[in-house]
Design an enzyme around this catalytic site. Structure first.
Site, PDB file in Angstrom:
ATOM      1  N   GLY A  28      34.196 -20.248  -7.806  1.00 39.91           N
ATOM      2  CA  GLY A  28      33.165 -19.228  -8.007  1.00 39.91           C
ATOM      3  C   GLY A  28      33.542 -17.891  -7.402  1.00 39.91           C
ATOM      4  N   CYS A  29      34.108 -17.920  -6.208  1.00 44.29           N
ATOM      5  CA  CYS A  29      34.468 -16.683  -5.518  1.00 44.29           C
ATOM      6  C   CYS A  29      35.648 -15.993  -6.197  1.00 44.29           C
ATOM      7  CB  CYS A  29      34.773 -16.964  -4.047  1.00 44.29           C
ATOM      8  SG  CYS A  29      33.333 -17.585  -3.158  1.00 44.29           S
ATOM      9  N   THR A  30      36.567 -16.777  -6.719  1.00 47.36           N
ATOM     10  CA  THR A  30      37.688 -16.202  -7.468  1.00 47.36           C
ATOM     11  C   THR A  30      37.181 -15.567  -8.757  1.00 47.36           C
ATOM     12  OG1 THR A  30      39.249 -17.780  -6.522  1.00 47.36           O
ATOM     13  CG2 THR A  30      39.892 -16.716  -8.579  1.00 47.36           C
ATOM     14  N   ALA A  59      35.440 -12.272  -7.759  1.00 44.06           N
ATOM     15  CA  ALA A  59      36.399 -11.241  -7.378  1.00 44.06           C
ATOM     16  C   ALA A  59      37.148 -10.709  -8.592  1.00 44.06           C
ATOM     17  CB  ALA A  59      37.385 -11.795  -6.344  1.00 44.06           C
TER      18      ALA A  59
END
Length: 150
Positions: free
Chosen positions: A44-46, A49
């Site tokens: 999710g964070c990738t 970003a």
């Protein structure tokens, strides 16, 4: 005390992905998107970003800076930035002082650092807050807030 709509961007100093000291005073007089995310290199964070990366020119066209913050180390941020060619600043919040300063809540019953995006206008006033674990939605919401403020 959590940041609320109308509050000013707090002053803070933190280490960026290149190990230098980042001072929020250096981003006064321009719109700023500050997004807190749980962890580098997670799906999710990738996705979040990379979505900010892909829309970065749209933010720049509006005069805005994008700043990502998580509890990861400077080294982790450097690797994350290099791997995904992220053009914006990543700040290390290993001691969680910035999360406390902004009042970012935890998610999933306190097990996961929260995912919150704050949008500040050129005067430093908070004009939008988006709190959701849905990673990709943050980008369009932040752009809409900046466009509406112009």
């Amino acid at each position: 005390m959590a940041i609320q709509l109308g509050d000013q961007l707090p002053q803070f100093i933190a280490l960026s992905q290149d190990g230098t000291s980042f001072d929020s005073c250096g981003i006064q007089h321009k719109p700023v998107v500050v997004y807190f995310y749980p962890k580098d290199n997670t799906p999710g964070c990738t996705a979040q970003a990379c979505s900010f990366r892909d829309a970065y020119q749209d933010f720049q066209d509006l005069g805005a800076e994008v700043i990502g913050i998580s509890g990861d180390s400077v080294r982790s941020h450097q690797n994350f930035q290099d791997k995904y060619k992220l053009p914006f600043v990543l700040l290390s919040d290993a001691d969680r002082k910035l999360r406390k300063l902004f009042g970012v809540p935890t998610a999933l019953f306190g097990f996961l650092p929260g995912r919150v995006t704050y949008v500040f206008d050129a005067t430093g006033k908070c004009i939008y807050i988006f709190d959701s674990l849905s990673a990709k939605v943050h980008i369009s919401k932040a752009l809409q807030a900046l466009q509406s403020a112009q």
